[in-house]
Design a protein around this motif. Structure first.
Motif, PDB file in Angstrom:
ATOM      1  N   LEU A  25       0.996  -1.176  -0.056  1.00 52.18           N
ATOM      2  CA  LEU A  25       0.025   0.130  -0.040  1.00 52.18           C
ATOM      3  C   LEU A  25       0.883   1.139  -0.088  1.00 52.18           C
ATOM      4  CD1 LEU A  25      -2.785  -1.249   2.432  1.00 52.18           C
ATOM      5  CD2 LEU A  25      -3.095  -0.496  -0.143  1.00 52.18           C
ATOM      6  N   PHE A  26       1.902   1.191   0.716  1.00 55.05           N
ATOM      7  CA  PHE A  26       2.815   2.415   0.560  1.00 55.05           C
ATOM      8  C   PHE A  26       3.385   2.471  -0.628  1.00 55.05           C
ATOM      9  CE2 PHE A  26       4.065   2.702   5.563  1.00 55.05           C
ATOM     10  CZ  PHE A  26       2.697   3.074   5.742  1.00 55.05           C
ATOM     11  N   THR A  27       3.890   1.544  -1.065  1.00 61.54           N
ATOM     12  CA  THR A  27       4.566   1.741  -2.617  1.00 61.54           C
ATOM     13  C   THR A  27       3.575   1.887  -3.587  1.00 61.54           C
ATOM     14  OG1 THR A  27       6.402  -0.033  -1.791  1.00 61.54           O
ATOM     15  CG2 THR A  27       6.082   0.206  -4.296  1.00 61.54           C
ATOM     16  N   GLY A  28       2.465   1.165  -3.633  1.00 63.69           N
ATOM     17  CA  GLY A  28       1.519   1.457  -4.786  1.00 63.69           C
ATOM     18  C   GLY A  28       0.790   2.827  -4.451  1.00 63.69           C
ATOM     19  N   GLY A  29       0.606   3.467  -3.019  1.00 63.86           N
ATOM     20  CA  GLY A  29       0.129   4.793  -3.034  1.00 63.86           C
ATOM     21  C   GLY A  29       1.095   5.741  -3.562  1.00 63.86           C
ATOM     22  N   ALA A  30       2.300   5.627  -3.328  1.00 60.35           N
ATOM     23  CA  ALA A  30       3.233   6.482  -3.939  1.00 60.35           C
ATOM     24  C   ALA A  30       3.158   6.542  -5.453  1.00 60.35           C
ATOM     25  CB  ALA A  30       4.658   6.103  -3.560  1.00 60.35           C
ATOM     26  N   LEU A  31       3.003   5.359  -6.048  1.00 62.08           N
ATOM     27  CA  LEU A  31       3.175   5.220  -7.469  1.00 62.08           C
ATOM     28  C   LEU A  31       1.804   5.872  -8.004  1.00 62.08           C
ATOM     29  CD1 LEU A  31       4.200   3.944 -10.152  1.00 62.08           C
ATOM     30  CD2 LEU A  31       3.058   1.785  -9.560  1.00 62.08           C
ATOM     31  N   TRP A  32       0.771   5.664  -7.082  1.00 65.09           N
ATOM     32  CA  TRP A  32      -0.325   6.152  -7.706  1.00 65.09           C
ATOM     33  C   TRP A  32      -0.515   7.776  -7.628  1.00 65.09           C
ATOM     34  CZ3 TRP A  32      -3.777   5.138 -11.089  1.00 65.09           C
ATOM     35  CH2 TRP A  32      -5.065   5.794 -11.168  1.00 65.09           C
ATOM     36  N   ALA A  33       0.032   8.185  -6.656  1.00 65.30           N
ATOM     37  CA  ALA A  33       0.089   9.802  -6.581  1.00 65.30           C
ATOM     38  C   ALA A  33       1.011  10.205  -7.802  1.00 65.30           C
ATOM     39  CB  ALA A  33       0.998  10.068  -5.144  1.00 65.30           C
ATOM     40  N   TRP A  59     -11.744  14.490 -10.380  1.00 63.77           N
ATOM     41  CA  TRP A  59     -10.855  13.304 -10.390  1.00 63.77           C
ATOM     42  C   TRP A  59      -9.413  13.259  -9.635  1.00 63.77           C
ATOM     43  CZ3 TRP A  59      -6.152  11.675 -12.629  1.00 63.77           C
ATOM     44  CH2 TRP A  59      -5.640  10.593 -12.470  1.00 63.77           C
ATOM     45  N   HIS A  60      -8.625  14.425  -9.919  1.00 68.92           N
ATOM     46  CA  HIS A  60      -7.359  14.755  -9.505  1.00 68.92           C
ATOM     47  C   HIS A  60      -7.543  14.765  -7.940  1.00 68.92           C
ATOM     48  CE1 HIS A  60      -3.557  16.608  -8.483  1.00 68.92           C
ATOM     49  NE2 HIS A  60      -4.299  17.571  -8.050  1.00 68.92           N
ATOM     50  N   GLN A  61      -8.481  15.712  -7.513  1.00 69.73           N
ATOM     51  CA  GLN A  61      -8.732  15.745  -5.947  1.00 69.73           C
ATOM     52  C   GLN A  61      -9.196  14.485  -5.248  1.00 69.73           C
ATOM     53  OE1 GLN A  61     -11.673  18.860  -6.419  1.00 69.73           O
ATOM     54  NE2 GLN A  61     -10.188  20.463  -5.960  1.00 69.73           N
ATOM     55  N   HIS A  62     -10.028  13.821  -5.977  1.00 74.49           N
ATOM     56  CA  HIS A  62     -10.585  12.534  -5.266  1.00 74.49           C
ATOM     57  C   HIS A  62      -9.594  11.340  -5.241  1.00 74.49           C
ATOM     58  CE1 HIS A  62     -13.711   9.584  -4.305  1.00 74.49           C
ATOM     59  NE2 HIS A  62     -12.960   8.728  -5.223  1.00 74.49           N
ATOM     60  N   GLU A  63      -8.819  11.291  -6.090  1.00 71.45           N
ATOM     61  CA  GLU A  63      -7.796  10.217  -6.198  1.00 71.45           C
ATOM     62  C   GLU A  63      -6.718  10.633  -5.473  1.00 71.45           C
ATOM     63  OE1 GLU A  63      -7.907   7.178  -7.628  1.00 71.45           O
ATOM     64  OE2 GLU A  63      -9.970   7.773  -7.571  1.00 71.45           O
ATOM     65  N   MET A  64      -6.191  11.863  -5.184  1.00 72.25           N
ATOM     66  CA  MET A  64      -5.352  12.241  -4.111  1.00 72.25           C
ATOM     67  C   MET A  64      -5.771  12.061  -2.788  1.00 72.25           C
ATOM     68  SD  MET A  64      -2.349  12.813  -5.725  1.00 72.25           S
ATOM     69  CE  MET A  64      -1.526  13.100  -4.440  1.00 72.25           C
ATOM     70  N   LEU A  65      -7.203  12.523  -2.748  1.00 71.09           N
ATOM     71  CA  LEU A  65      -7.720  12.491  -1.195  1.00 71.09           C
ATOM     72  C   LEU A  65      -8.027  10.774  -0.732  1.00 71.09           C
ATOM     73  CD1 LEU A  65      -8.633  13.869   1.235  1.00 71.09           C
ATOM     74  CD2 LEU A  65     -10.681  14.471   0.090  1.00 71.09           C
ATOM     75  N   PHE A  66      -9.028  10.442  -1.799  1.00 75.57           N
ATOM     76  CA  PHE A  66      -9.324   9.049  -1.235  1.00 75.57           C
ATOM     77  C   PHE A  66      -8.666   7.781  -1.939  1.00 75.57           C
ATOM     78  CE2 PHE A  66     -13.176  11.878  -1.216  1.00 75.57           C
ATOM     79  CZ  PHE A  66     -13.460  11.883   0.222  1.00 75.57           C
ATOM     80  N   GLY A  67      -7.731   7.839  -2.989  1.00 78.94           N
ATOM     81  CA  GLY A  67      -6.932   7.067  -3.600  1.00 78.94           C
ATOM     82  C   GLY A  67      -5.400   6.989  -2.775  1.00 78.94           C
ATOM     83  N   TYR A  68      -4.880   8.037  -3.010  1.00 75.76           N
ATOM     84  CA  TYR A  68      -3.462   7.985  -2.597  1.00 75.76           C
ATOM     85  C   TYR A  68      -3.696   7.787  -0.708  1.00 75.76           C
ATOM     86  CZ  TYR A  68       0.662   9.813  -0.227  1.00 75.76           C
ATOM     87  OH  TYR A  68       1.738  10.001   0.272  1.00 75.76           O
ATOM     88  N   LEU A  69      -4.273   8.895  -0.215  1.00 67.00           N
ATOM     89  CA  LEU A  69      -4.228   8.930   1.350  1.00 67.00           C
ATOM     90  C   LEU A  69      -5.013   7.850   1.814  1.00 67.00           C
ATOM     91  CD1 LEU A  69      -4.928  12.563   1.691  1.00 67.00           C
ATOM     92  CD2 LEU A  69      -3.150  11.450   2.552  1.00 67.00           C
ATOM     93  N   GLY A  70      -6.111   6.966   1.111  1.00 67.16           N
ATOM     94  CA  GLY A  70      -6.727   6.082   1.426  1.00 67.16           C
ATOM     95  C   GLY A  70      -5.780   4.951   1.590  1.00 67.16           C
ATOM     96  N   ALA A  71      -4.894   4.755   0.632  1.00 72.44           N
ATOM     97  CA  ALA A  71      -3.759   3.668   0.785  1.00 72.44           C
ATOM     98  C   ALA A  71      -2.884   3.914   1.748  1.00 72.44           C
ATOM     99  CB  ALA A  71      -3.063   3.464  -0.513  1.00 72.44           C
TER     100      ALA A  71
END
Length: 399
Positions: A25-33, A59-71
């Motif tokens: 999750l840390f690695t995938g979250g960083a890659l997703w960011a 989409w940019h706001q949602h993915e940084m907030l719930f995608g990256y930070l969720g991970a």
């Protein structure tokens, strides 16, 4: 063989990347960011379009907030909860399923122009509810005191669903889910930062013989600061146009600035792993002050305030926590090497340039690209240094 010994054997036999979901999750979250920022900067400059049903900015706001930070939140809790409760680390196929659910949600939301948006919504919220279920089971089984985190997780899942509903045109306020998620993360930074920053600083100073000017631990003043912040952020979430809201945000920002002066941050400049926590936290009062000012005086762009809080406070704090947690949970020394310091420098320079971009005498898109390059460079370096660290056994274990 006892049941506990059998569990230890199963953990040891699992591939290293399935021993605790924080590794993926840390690695995938960083890659997703990194992916999200690259897609957004390209879309903003007209180089390409993003295949999502959401507006590109949404989409940019949602993915940084719930995608990256969720991970990151899920990774942090998967590493912290076994320490809190003494219960086994999640290992094996549950890790693969959990991380797979997060990745499926990211792809479904990204390609929601072709996949029904409801699918992305169900997967996205389902991941956060799965995290809630895991945390609740472990915390209640151990009768642990960290039950309030469960309320935050439920509210974060509700904010995520609200953001999806807004994107589908089902709410009257299109940004209420984003503001709610933002406010919850900022409160987590304020609460957890207020615990760990002075504690880590005090420990480091004591270790190095410092006895004067030690950080002041949490007291009634800190509680008052948190109360003011909660009221200000609640007003911003539910009534952002109300007259008292910007003034409350200014008071909250000033209060956090005063709070941070009590933590002896400059005394810890000799340890980057500790000092970066102070640096990341400093973006919180700066962002709250900028947000209040942006509402009152249009000279200050709202985008600058939001990026001070997002690209500065949230990204800076998560990278600080991920680097420290990865070292601690993989048996590496808690020492910052050159790559780690470079990560901290790049993320803060990128955030600073992005915040200042609308005010600089430079081409706006050039400033955005430079800021995105610096900021993204921090995450690329994190993947290179800490992704390998998380997904490989230490050299002594391979011998």
């Amino acid at each position: 063989m006892t049941k506990a010994a059998a569990k230890r054997d199963r953990i040891a036999e699992a591939p290293i990347w399935l021993q605790g979901s924080f590794r993926l999750l840390f690695t995938g979250g960083a890659l997703w960011a990194l992916v999200v920022v690259a897609f957004w900067v390209g879309a903003l400059g007209g180089a390409w379009s993003v295949p999502t049903a959401m507006e590109p900015l949404v989409w940019h706001q949602h993915e940084m907030l719930f995608g990256y930070l969720g991970a990151v939140i899920a990774g942090f809790l998967s590493a912290a909860i076994p320490n809190w409760t003494g219960r086994p680390v999640m290992t094996g196929w549950p890790v693969a399923a959990f991380v797979g659910l997060w990745a499926a949600a990211r792809l479904a939301v990204l390609f929601s122009a072709y996949v029904p948006p409801l699918v992305g919504s169900v997967l996205d919220v389902g991941f956060l509810l799965a995290l809630f279920g895991y945390a609740a089971r472990q915390i209640f089984a151990a009768r642990n005191r960290n039950k309030p985190i469960l309320i935050v997780l439920l509210l974060f899942a509700a904010a995520c669903e609200l953001d999806h509903a807004a994107a589908m045109g089902l709410t009257t306020d299109p940004a209420i889910g984003m503001r709610a998620g933002f406010a919850l993360v900022l409160m987590l930074i304020a609460i957890i930062g207020g615990r760990i920053i002075p504690a880590f600083t005090r420990n480091w100073l004591n270790k190095h013989g410092g006895t004067d000017g030690l950080p002041i631990m949490a007291n009634r003043f800190d509680h008052a600061v948190l109360a003011v912040t909660a009221i200000a952020l609640a007003g911003w979430v539910f009534a952002p146009a109300a007259h008292p809201v910007p003034w409350l945000l200014l008071v909250a920002g000033a209060s956090h600035a005063v709070r941070q002066t009590r933590w002896a941050g400059l005394s810890a400049i000799g340890d980057p792993l500790v000092f970066v926590l102070h640096l990341a936290y400093a973006w919180l009062p700066a962002g709250l002050l900028l947000l209040g000012a942006a509402i009152l005086w249009p000279v200050v762009p709202v985008s600058s305030a939001m990026h001070a809080l997002g690209a500065g406070a949230m990204a800076g704090m998560t990278l600080a926590v991920m680097t420290r947690a990865t070292r601690g949970h993989t048996g590496r020394p808690l020492e910052a090497d050159g790559g780690t310091v470079a990560i901290y420098v790049l993320v803060n320079l990128g955030a600073l340039l992005r915040v200042a971009a609308p005010l600089l005498p430079l081409d706006y898109m050039l400033s955005i690209r430079l800021a995105g390059g610096l900021w993204g460079g921090a995450f690329l370096l994190f993947i290179f240094v800490y992704g390998r660290m998380a997904l490989q056994r230490p050299a002594r274990d391979q011998a």
